[in-house]
Design a protein around this motif. Structure first.
Motif, PDB file in Angstrom:
ATOM      1  N   LEU A 111       0.819  -1.210   0.000  1.00  0.00           N
ATOM      2  CA  LEU A 111       0.000   0.000   0.000  1.00  0.00           C
ATOM      3  C   LEU A 111       0.853   1.260   0.000  1.00  0.00           C
ATOM      4  O   LEU A 111       0.396   2.312  -0.463  1.00  0.00           O
ATOM      5  CB  LEU A 111      -0.970  -0.025   1.178  1.00  0.00           C
ATOM      6  N   VAL A 112       2.087   1.177   0.470  1.00  0.00           N
ATOM      7  CA  VAL A 112       3.034   2.275   0.261  1.00  0.00           C
ATOM      8  C   VAL A 112       3.238   2.465  -1.241  1.00  0.00           C
ATOM      9  O   VAL A 112       3.237   3.593  -1.750  1.00  0.00           O
ATOM     10  CB  VAL A 112       4.372   1.990   0.974  1.00  0.00           C
ATOM     11  N   ASN A 113       3.423   1.353  -1.956  1.00  0.00           N
ATOM     12  CA  ASN A 113       3.566   1.441  -3.411  1.00  0.00           C
ATOM     13  C   ASN A 113       2.355   2.110  -4.046  1.00  0.00           C
ATOM     14  O   ASN A 113       2.497   2.962  -4.934  1.00  0.00           O
ATOM     15  CB  ASN A 113       3.734   0.033  -4.003  1.00  0.00           C
ATOM     16  N   VAL A 114       1.168   1.723  -3.593  1.00  0.00           N
ATOM     17  CA  VAL A 114      -0.066   2.299  -4.142  1.00  0.00           C
ATOM     18  C   VAL A 114      -0.088   3.809  -3.948  1.00  0.00           C
ATOM     19  O   VAL A 114      -0.382   4.571  -4.879  1.00  0.00           O
ATOM     20  CB  VAL A 114      -1.297   1.645  -3.483  1.00  0.00           C
ATOM     21  N   LEU A 115       0.228   4.260  -2.752  1.00  0.00           N
ATOM     22  CA  LEU A 115       0.202   5.694  -2.472  1.00  0.00           C
ATOM     23  C   LEU A 115       1.270   6.449  -3.245  1.00  0.00           C
ATOM     24  O   LEU A 115       1.129   7.648  -3.506  1.00  0.00           O
ATOM     25  CB  LEU A 115       0.354   5.941  -0.970  1.00  0.00           C
ATOM     26  N   ARG A 116       2.330   5.754  -3.626  1.00  0.00           N
ATOM     27  CA  ARG A 116       3.402   6.378  -4.412  1.00  0.00           C
ATOM     28  C   ARG A 116       3.175   6.263  -5.913  1.00  0.00           C
ATOM     29  O   ARG A 116       4.010   6.691  -6.704  1.00  0.00           O
ATOM     30  CB  ARG A 116       4.746   5.754  -4.036  1.00  0.00           C
ATOM     31  N   GLY A 117       2.064   5.662  -6.313  1.00  0.00           N
ATOM     32  CA  GLY A 117       1.774   5.533  -7.731  1.00  0.00           C
ATOM     33  C   GLY A 117       2.494   4.397  -8.418  1.00  0.00           C
ATOM     34  O   GLY A 117       2.591   4.374  -9.654  1.00  0.00           O
ATOM     35  N   LEU A 118       2.972   3.430  -7.637  1.00  0.00           N
ATOM     36  CA  LEU A 118       3.680   2.266  -8.174  1.00  0.00           C
ATOM     37  C   LEU A 118       2.759   1.049  -8.175  1.00  0.00           C
ATOM     38  O   LEU A 118       1.727   1.045  -7.488  1.00  0.00           O
ATOM     39  CB  LEU A 118       4.917   1.975  -7.319  1.00  0.00           C
ATOM     40  N   PRO A 119       3.113  -0.015  -8.922  1.00  0.00           N
ATOM     41  CA  PRO A 119       2.307  -1.241  -8.846  1.00  0.00           C
ATOM     42  C   PRO A 119       2.255  -1.773  -7.416  1.00  0.00           C
ATOM     43  O   PRO A 119       3.264  -1.746  -6.697  1.00  0.00           O
ATOM     44  CB  PRO A 119       3.056  -2.208  -9.769  1.00  0.00           C
ATOM     45  N   MET A 120       1.086  -2.243  -7.004  1.00  0.00           N
ATOM     46  CA  MET A 120       0.917  -2.720  -5.640  1.00  0.00           C
ATOM     47  C   MET A 120       1.874  -3.879  -5.340  1.00  0.00           C
ATOM     48  O   MET A 120       2.566  -3.892  -4.313  1.00  0.00           O
ATOM     49  CB  MET A 120      -0.537  -3.144  -5.417  1.00  0.00           C
ATOM     50  N   TYR A 121       1.893  -4.865  -6.228  1.00  0.00           N
ATOM     51  CA  TYR A 121       2.835  -5.987  -6.137  1.00  0.00           C
ATOM     52  C   TYR A 121       3.475  -6.170  -7.503  1.00  0.00           C
ATOM     53  O   TYR A 121       2.852  -5.856  -8.532  1.00  0.00           O
ATOM     54  CB  TYR A 121       2.107  -7.287  -5.756  1.00  0.00           C
TER      55      TYR A 121
END
Length: 227
Positions: free
Chosen positions: A55-65
């Motif tokens: 979810l850090v990735n999600v908030l940063r605009g990156l793929p979730m996994y």
């Protein structure tokens, strides 16, 4: 209206509650089966940690996994770690999520979750709260669905009922709590009423309980797809 700041505060409380509970364990407790088929408590905790990073990735605009295989492998690899490593991972990943969540940001923006699903960034704190709280219950260590805040239960029932709305394989279903609260789910045909305590309704919708404590009218308890 979603209040992401309020949800973050509730998430932090839930995270502290989980970590405090796990801190009283030993390594043997981690190896015990969880309530999730095929997963030990160690698997559950590894998943909670990896979800924070996702979810850090999600908030940063990156793929979730990176992909489903990597997600599953990371959980499996982390499942057998000793208690001190699990606790360190829980704390560090929670801190990383908190740091990103408290950066100035446009919370109305759209973010991408798994499998191309999109949502408002403002919903991410509640989705993380759900992960922490429900998986705390999954540990089978004395924290139950009945211990969850009423607001949490109502909102997660709302979310799950909406998830199955319009699904032809699920009959049109009215969910009813004893205090009069109602929700609807399912497709356009059939009329089944499912009644029971909100915690049991949530447990059934979330695949945590078999619905034995629920009563039905108009037909049998509907079969729900796996989450």
């Amino acid at each position: 209206m979603i209040d992401h700041s309020r949800d973050l505060a509730s998430l932090y409380e839930a995270t502290d509650r989980l970590i405090d509970a796990v801190s009283s364990w030993d390594n043997a407790a981690l190896a015990q089966p969880s309530r999730l088929p095929g997963w030990t408590r160690g698997h559950v905790l590894a998943h909670v940690s990896r979800n924070a990073d996702a979810l850090v990735n999600v908030l940063r605009g990156l793929p979730m996994y990176k992909d489903a295989e990597t997600r599953d492998a990371d959980i499996e690899r982390g499942a057998d770690r000793p208690l001190d490593a699990q606790l360190a991972d829980l704390r560090e990943t929670a801190d990383r999520f908190r740091a990103v969540a408290e950066e100035p940001a446009d919370w109305s923006r759209t973010v991408e979750l798994r499998n191309g699903v999109t949502d408002s960034a403002a919903r991410v704190p509640f989705r993380r709260w759900v992960e922490v709280a429900l998986h705390h219950v999954d540990l089978g260590a004395g924290y139950e669905l009945e211990d969850l805040p009423e607001e949490f239960v109502d909102r997660e029932i709302d979310f799950l009922a909406d998830r199955w709305s319009g699904l032809a394989s699920v009959p049109r279903t009215l969910l009813r709590a004893p205090d009069g609260r109602t929700w609807t789910t399912g497709g356009d045909s059939g009329d089944v009423t499912v009644t029971g305590p909100a915690a049991d309704l949530l447990g059934w919708l979330a695949g945590r309980r078999d619905g034995a404590a629920l009563t039905t009218e108009g037909g049998p308890l509907p079969h729900l797809p796996a989450l």
